[in-house]
Write an enzyme that holds these catalytic residues in place. Sequence first.
Site, PDB file in Angstrom:
ATOM      1  N   THR A  44       0.827  -1.202   0.000  1.00 37.16           N
ATOM      2  CA  THR A  44       0.000   0.000   0.000  1.00 37.16           C
ATOM      3  C   THR A  44       0.864   1.257   0.000  1.00 37.16           C
ATOM      4  O   THR A  44       0.638   2.185  -0.785  1.00 37.16           O
ATOM      5  CB  THR A  44      -0.910   0.023   1.247  1.00 37.16           C
ATOM      6  OG1 THR A  44      -1.680  -1.172   1.291  1.00 37.16           O
ATOM      7  CG2 THR A  44      -1.831   1.224   1.229  1.00 37.16           C
ATOM      8  N   TYR A 107     -12.728  -3.585  -2.871  1.00 36.99           N
ATOM      9  CA  TYR A 107     -13.866  -3.061  -3.640  1.00 36.99           C
ATOM     10  C   TYR A 107     -14.960  -4.097  -3.889  1.00 36.99           C
ATOM     11  O   TYR A 107     -16.130  -3.819  -3.705  1.00 36.99           O
ATOM     12  CB  TYR A 107     -13.421  -2.443  -4.984  1.00 36.99           C
ATOM     13  CG  TYR A 107     -14.583  -1.802  -5.727  1.00 36.99           C
ATOM     14  CD1 TYR A 107     -15.067  -0.561  -5.323  1.00 36.99           C
ATOM     15  CD2 TYR A 107     -15.217  -2.449  -6.775  1.00 36.99           C
ATOM     16  CE1 TYR A 107     -16.155   0.025  -5.956  1.00 36.99           C
ATOM     17  CE2 TYR A 107     -16.304  -1.877  -7.415  1.00 36.99           C
ATOM     18  CZ  TYR A 107     -16.774  -0.646  -7.007  1.00 36.99           C
ATOM     19  OH  TYR A 107     -17.853  -0.079  -7.631  1.00 36.99           O
ATOM     20  N   TYR A 133      -2.842 -10.279   4.341  1.00 37.57           N
ATOM     21  CA  TYR A 133      -2.860  -8.872   4.764  1.00 37.57           C
ATOM     22  C   TYR A 133      -4.303  -8.433   4.913  1.00 37.57           C
ATOM     23  O   TYR A 133      -5.030  -8.323   3.933  1.00 37.57           O
ATOM     24  CB  TYR A 133      -2.109  -8.035   3.731  1.00 37.57           C
ATOM     25  CG  TYR A 133      -2.100  -6.538   3.936  1.00 37.57           C
ATOM     26  CD1 TYR A 133      -2.412  -5.942   5.154  1.00 37.57           C
ATOM     27  CD2 TYR A 133      -1.747  -5.705   2.879  1.00 37.57           C
ATOM     28  CE1 TYR A 133      -2.386  -4.568   5.316  1.00 37.57           C
ATOM     29  CE2 TYR A 133      -1.723  -4.321   3.026  1.00 37.57           C
ATOM     30  CZ  TYR A 133      -2.033  -3.763   4.240  1.00 37.57           C
ATOM     31  OH  TYR A 133      -2.012  -2.401   4.382  1.00 37.57           O
ATOM     32  N   ARG A 138      -9.380  -0.174   4.420  1.00 33.98           N
ATOM     33  CA  ARG A 138      -9.160   0.121   3.008  1.00 33.98           C
ATOM     34  C   ARG A 138      -9.944  -0.817   2.087  1.00 33.98           C
ATOM     35  O   ARG A 138     -10.418  -0.394   1.032  1.00 33.98           O
ATOM     36  CB  ARG A 138      -7.664   0.014   2.658  1.00 33.98           C
ATOM     37  CG  ARG A 138      -6.833   1.201   3.102  1.00 33.98           C
ATOM     38  CD  ARG A 138      -5.400   1.060   2.629  1.00 33.98           C
ATOM     39  NE  ARG A 138      -4.587   2.212   2.984  1.00 33.98           N
ATOM     40  CZ  ARG A 138      -4.373   3.263   2.196  1.00 33.98           C
ATOM     41  NH1 ARG A 138      -4.926   3.324   1.000  1.00 33.98           N
ATOM     42  NH2 ARG A 138      -3.603   4.258   2.588  1.00 33.98           N
ATOM     43  N   LYS A 161      -0.439 -10.139   8.253  1.00 31.69           N
ATOM     44  CA  LYS A 161      -0.297  -8.732   8.641  1.00 31.69           C
ATOM     45  C   LYS A 161      -1.683  -8.241   9.026  1.00 31.69           C
ATOM     46  O   LYS A 161      -2.577  -8.166   8.184  1.00 31.69           O
ATOM     47  CB  LYS A 161       0.260  -7.896   7.492  1.00 31.69           C
ATOM     48  CG  LYS A 161       0.302  -6.395   7.798  1.00 31.69           C
ATOM     49  CD  LYS A 161       0.752  -5.577   6.601  1.00 31.69           C
ATOM     50  CE  LYS A 161       0.688  -4.075   6.913  1.00 31.69           C
ATOM     51  NZ  LYS A 161       1.083  -3.241   5.746  1.00 31.69           N
ATOM     52  N   ILE A 203       4.932  -4.527  10.134  1.00 32.48           N
ATOM     53  CA  ILE A 203       5.149  -4.042   8.769  1.00 32.48           C
ATOM     54  C   ILE A 203       4.727  -2.593   8.826  1.00 32.48           C
ATOM     55  O   ILE A 203       3.544  -2.281   8.902  1.00 32.48           O
ATOM     56  CB  ILE A 203       4.376  -4.868   7.731  1.00 32.48           C
ATOM     57  CG1 ILE A 203       4.921  -6.301   7.730  1.00 32.48           C
ATOM     58  CG2 ILE A 203       4.500  -4.241   6.345  1.00 32.48           C
ATOM     59  CD1 ILE A 203       4.199  -7.246   6.786  1.00 32.48           C
TER      60      ILE A 203
END
Length: 294
Positions: A44, A107, A133, A138, A161, A203
Amino acid sequence: MFKGSFVALVTPMLASGEIDKDSLQNLVEWHIESGSHGLVAVGTTGESATLPMDEHIEVVKLIVDYAQGRIPVIAGNGANATDEAIFLSQEMAKFAIDGFLSVVPYYNKPQQRGMIAHFEAIASATDLPLLLYNVPSRTVADLKTESVAQLAKHANIVGLKDATGDLNRLAETKAVVDNNFALFSGDDGSGCDYLCQGGHGVISVTANIVPQTMSEMCDAALANDFALAKKLDEKLVGLHKELFVEPNPVMPKWALYKMGKIKDPCLRLPMVLPELNSQKLIEQRLSQLGLIHP
């Protein structure tokens, strides 16, 4: 097992829009010299969402070439289309990377069964280890602990993560995975607590700016010196917050630019430079930490 401070590395860009290879190489050297335990390429923070696939692959190769095997390099291979993620994985597996970081599809809001099938397909596409992740702020979709438990049975899926910032999730996950399943915090504000409660690493966006302090904090926590880890983290509480006053990686790039670590703070549209108030806020913090001089 992957562990310690992995830098969610920015992708420096020139005003022309090209990748700034010189700054990228200098950043890799700086992170190695500063004791970072690993690099995450084109996640990201590396603007994976706006790099076309050929450039994504090129930047990963550059970072691998610059690192020369001195520290692990994990490549972002996430996509909301499984076939695209598989293509990226197979192309980047041609380089000497150490593993992948694969984000929950964004999305399209897949079901839990869809996410399990997605990650299993990606993990089966190469022989390299893969970190899941989860960042629902997001992606909207949230990878549930039960799904992580199922995915952890795959030989190539070796860790997670967790960017939820919910420390309860750490205890829940530890209860359903093996001890050698790497658990990384993806939330800088709670990263130290995550390590002190049994996580294996971070991270980190903040590690872009203060790699040595983040590395030392992780080393202390992993050595069970929680007092030292928290003392080091206390210095960074403000920085953790201010790096996110605008969407990542807007603020880290501005900070690195002001520190002289990158030539230009440019981002790919639709991301733009920070507002003037945000610039002043992070510059005050950098000055307070002795990272720039007024």
